[in-house]
Design a protein around this motif. Structure first.
Motif, mmCIF file in Angstrom:
data_model
loop_
_atom_site.group_PDB
_atom_site.id
_atom_site.type_symbol
_atom_site.label_atom_id
_atom_site.label_comp_id
_atom_site.label_asym_id
_atom_site.label_seq_id
_atom_site.Cartn_x
_atom_site.Cartn_y
_atom_site.Cartn_z
ATOM 1 N N ILE A 234 0.844 -1.182 0.000
ATOM 2 C CA ILE A 234 0.000 0.000 0.000
ATOM 3 C C ILE A 234 0.885 1.238 0.000
ATOM 4 C CG2 ILE A 234 -1.796 1.297 1.215
ATOM 5 C CD1 ILE A 234 -2.803 -1.383 0.218
ATOM 6 N N ASN A 235 0.552 2.206 -0.833
ATOM 7 C CA ASN A 235 1.310 3.454 -0.899
ATOM 8 C C ASN A 235 0.435 4.624 -0.482
ATOM 9 O OD1 ASN A 235 3.341 1.892 -2.031
ATOM 10 N ND2 ASN A 235 2.887 2.522 -4.124
ATOM 11 N N CYS A 236 1.064 5.596 0.169
ATOM 12 C CA CYS A 236 0.352 6.800 0.594
ATOM 13 C C CYS A 236 1.339 7.955 0.567
ATOM 14 C CB CYS A 236 -0.226 6.610 1.991
ATOM 15 S SG CYS A 236 -1.128 8.045 2.643
ATOM 16 N N ALA A 237 0.950 9.078 0.008
ATOM 17 C CA ALA A 237 1.816 10.251 -0.046
ATOM 18 C C ALA A 237 1.467 11.209 1.095
ATOM 19 C CB ALA A 237 1.676 10.959 -1.387
ATOM 20 N N GLU A 249 -4.756 9.963 -0.549
ATOM 21 C CA GLU A 249 -5.479 8.699 -0.644
ATOM 22 C C GLU A 249 -4.469 7.561 -0.698
ATOM 23 O OE1 GLU A 249 -7.722 6.508 0.113
ATOM 24 O OE2 GLU A 249 -9.220 7.899 -0.703
ATOM 25 N N CYS A 250 -4.901 6.360 -0.366
ATOM 26 C CA CYS A 250 -4.038 5.174 -0.432
ATOM 27 C C CYS A 250 -4.277 4.429 -1.735
ATOM 28 C CB CYS A 250 -4.313 4.243 0.746
ATOM 29 S SG CYS A 250 -3.958 4.953 2.365
ATOM 30 N N GLU A 251 -3.221 3.833 -2.254
ATOM 31 C CA GLU A 251 -3.320 2.993 -3.450
ATOM 32 C C GLU A 251 -2.716 1.629 -3.155
ATOM 33 O OE1 GLU A 251 -0.827 3.790 -6.773
ATOM 34 O OE2 GLU A 251 0.930 4.269 -5.566
ATOM 35 N N GLU A 252 -3.135 0.641 -3.929
ATOM 36 C CA GLU A 252 -2.511 -0.677 -3.890
ATOM 37 C C GLU A 252 -1.955 -0.974 -5.276
ATOM 38 O OE1 GLU A 252 -3.266 -5.323 -2.550
ATOM 39 O OE2 GLU A 252 -4.912 -3.876 -2.444
ATOM 40 N N PRO A 253 -0.629 -0.895 -5.453
ATOM 41 C CA PRO A 253 -0.045 -1.187 -6.764
ATOM 42 C C PRO A 253 -0.208 -2.667 -7.110
ATOM 43 C CG PRO A 253 1.685 -0.883 -5.136
ATOM 44 C CD PRO A 253 0.396 -0.538 -4.447
ATOM 45 N N LYS A 292 -8.216 0.541 8.758
ATOM 46 C CA LYS A 292 -6.867 0.275 8.231
ATOM 47 C C LYS A 292 -6.388 1.446 7.370
ATOM 48 C CE LYS A 292 -4.984 -2.988 8.913
ATOM 49 N NZ LYS A 292 -3.996 -3.312 9.973
ATOM 50 N N ARG A 293 -7.268 2.034 6.607
ATOM 51 C CA ARG A 293 -6.900 3.209 5.810
ATOM 52 C C ARG A 293 -6.411 4.333 6.706
ATOM 53 N NH1 ARG A 293 -9.664 7.959 4.438
ATOM 54 N NH2 ARG A 293 -9.077 8.897 2.416
ATOM 55 N N GLU A 294 -7.110 4.594 7.788
ATOM 56 C CA GLU A 294 -6.715 5.668 8.682
ATOM 57 C C GLU A 294 -5.422 5.334 9.414
ATOM 58 O OE1 GLU A 294 -6.788 9.403 10.094
ATOM 59 O OE2 GLU A 294 -7.992 8.503 8.492
ATOM 60 N N GLU A 295 -5.228 4.064 9.777
ATOM 61 C CA GLU A 295 -3.979 3.642 10.417
ATOM 62 C C GLU A 295 -2.796 3.932 9.504
ATOM 63 O OE1 GLU A 295 -1.696 -0.497 11.816
ATOM 64 O OE2 GLU A 295 -3.809 -0.552 11.213
ATOM 65 N N ILE A 315 5.196 7.283 0.920
ATOM 66 C CA ILE A 315 5.617 6.219 1.819
ATOM 67 C C ILE A 315 4.996 4.915 1.337
ATOM 68 C CG2 ILE A 315 5.591 5.345 4.175
ATOM 69 C CD1 ILE A 315 5.153 9.048 3.542
ATOM 70 N N ASP A 316 5.834 3.897 1.185
ATOM 71 C CA ASP A 316 5.391 2.580 0.726
ATOM 72 C C ASP A 316 5.303 1.645 1.923
ATOM 73 O OD1 ASP A 316 5.622 3.809 -1.710
ATOM 74 O OD2 ASP A 316 7.394 2.691 -2.357
ATOM 75 N N PHE A 317 4.132 1.036 2.081
ATOM 76 C CA PHE A 317 3.863 0.171 3.216
ATOM 77 C C PHE A 317 3.730 -1.285 2.784
ATOM 78 C CE2 PHE A 317 2.293 4.331 4.414
ATOM 79 C CZ PHE A 317 2.686 4.448 5.745
ATOM 80 N N MET A 318 3.980 -2.174 3.735
ATOM 81 C CA MET A 318 3.756 -3.603 3.557
ATOM 82 C C MET A 318 2.773 -4.073 4.625
ATOM 83 S SD MET A 318 7.684 -4.923 2.947
ATOM 84 C CE MET A 318 8.222 -4.248 4.533
#
Length: 393
Positions: A234-237, A249-253, A292-295, A315-318
């Motif tokens: 999940i990525n979020c700027a 917003e969050c994206e899932e590549p 989870k989006r807010e976290e 920021i790229d999340f796992m």
């Protein structure tokens, strides 16, 4: 009066071509009623060129021809004004090709994004969009960034670093160093690159050898950490600075393999050629629960501010599907396409995002001008270099 923005892109980096695309996307998106953007292309030899042709992506199909019809320049600061001076200078007439009020670097990768161009621009005392020298250097070193985040209570995976000489000197000891700390499967990546360059997953020692040798072709230091196999990315700027920041917003590549590749990011989603990160395959917004989006969005802001970032970073999340645990994978201080599509998903147009970044650069400049940068002293009046010990006592 319009603000003259020097948009710098390219540079000596394996991500050179991606930077050209990102830089020209930004250049073409500035509001011309408020800004007068000046494109500045940095060649792979770190030469600077400007001119009308530099702002047209079609010209980059033949770079030698592009340079031939463009103006090579260098920077000087003259009475507080930053000028792009034609090189070689003219024998008659003015050699000033352009003036800029704000520098706007849109560069990716080692040798540019890692504080190098930030230090170069800072030397000219020009307001600069994005992270400062320190934040750029820290965020582009994956190990240092992880160390800072871990100290700040942000969840990251444990890792091991290895340098090329250490590996060449004793391969067996290198394997033991890794295997005693990290269980297979592992992921190997260069410490200071982005765009998924030089990354491989290894499930045994033979694959580890191949992954290390591959990563070392892109850099002298690599990072090894546990590979999460049941993974969601999940990525979020984040936009802002140390004082105030907001999450996108969050994206899932969508990847075509175990890890998201360079091709997944820049090639797979485009029908007419790479258009940067805009056309990468993704789910936007990501399919996340509101909690989870807010976290993730809150963790993105914590990460951004813990690393003292400014402007826009991604920021790229796992997410480990087996435990639902979220980890910060890495931060991109100058993300591909400046992650503008993540802000468009929240109804913020790209031109508005660029405007916010310029305003943050001007804010930082005002704050820095209020700081004391000199100290009156008569030390030079008594300086004497005739002794071997010099003047320091």
């Amino acid at each position: 009066m319009k603000i003259r923005v020097g948009v710098f892109f390219g540079g000596k980096s394996v991500e050179h071509e991606v930077s050209v695309i990102s830089g020209l996307q930004a250049y073409n998106s500035f509001n011309r009623d408020k800004y007068d953007p000046v494109p500045v292309y940095i060649t792979k030899d770190n030469e600077l060129y400007t001119g009308e042709a530099i702002g047209d992506i079609a010209n980059y199909k033949n770079i030698p021809a592009l340079l031939h019809k463009s103006t090579r320049v260098f920077l000087i600061c003259d009475q507080g004004q930053v000028q792009l001076i034609q090189y070689p200078v003219k024998k008659l007439g003015s050699s000033v090709a352009a003036q800029i009020d704000v520098a706007f670097p849109v560069v990716h990768g080692a040798n540019v994004e890692d504080g190098s161009i930030q230090g170069f621009l800072r030397h000219y005392n020009i307001p600069m969009a994005g992270c400062d020298v320190t934040a750029s250097a820290v965020t582009m070193d994956k190990y240092v960034a992880k160390t800072v985040l871990k100290d700040s209570g942000v969840p990251v995976l444990d890792c091991v670093t290895l340098n090329a000489r250490e590996y060449e000197r004793d391969e067996k000891a290198a394997y033991e160093k890794i295997e005693s700390r990290i269980a297979y499967p592992v992921i190997v990546k260069p410490v200071n690159l982005g765009s998924s360059v030089g990354i491989k997953v290894a499930k045994d020692q033979e694959a580890l050898r191949e992954a290390l040798e591959y990563a070392f072709t892109f850099g002298s230091r690599v990072l090894i950490e546990r590979a999460i196999m049941n993974l969601r990315e999940i990525n979020c700027a984040v936009l802002g600075d140390y004082e105030q920041a907001q999450a996108s917003e969050c994206e899932e590549p969508i990847s075509s393999d175990e890890i998201l590749s360079y091709e997944d990011k820049y090639v797979a989603g485009s029908k007419t050629g790479s258009e940067g990160m805009r056309t990468a395959k993704r789910e936007l917004p990501a399919d996340l629960t509101p909690q989870k989006r807010e976290e993730i969005r809150q963790m993105a802001v914590r990460t951004f501010q813990a690393l003292n970032c400014s402007g826009v970073s991604r920021i790229d999340f796992m997410i480990d599907r087996d435990t639902d645990q979220v980890y910060v994978n890495e931060i991109n201080p100058i993300p591909g396409s400046l992650a503008f599509y993540l802000w468009e998903a929240l109804d913020k147009p790209y031109a508005e995002l660029l405007d916010d970044m310029v305003n943050l650069a001007l804010k930082r400049e005002r704050e820095e001008k209020s700081m004391m940068t000199s100290f009156d002293s008569n030390i030079l009046q008594n300086a004497n270099l005739s002794g071997a010990k010099g003047v320091k006592k």
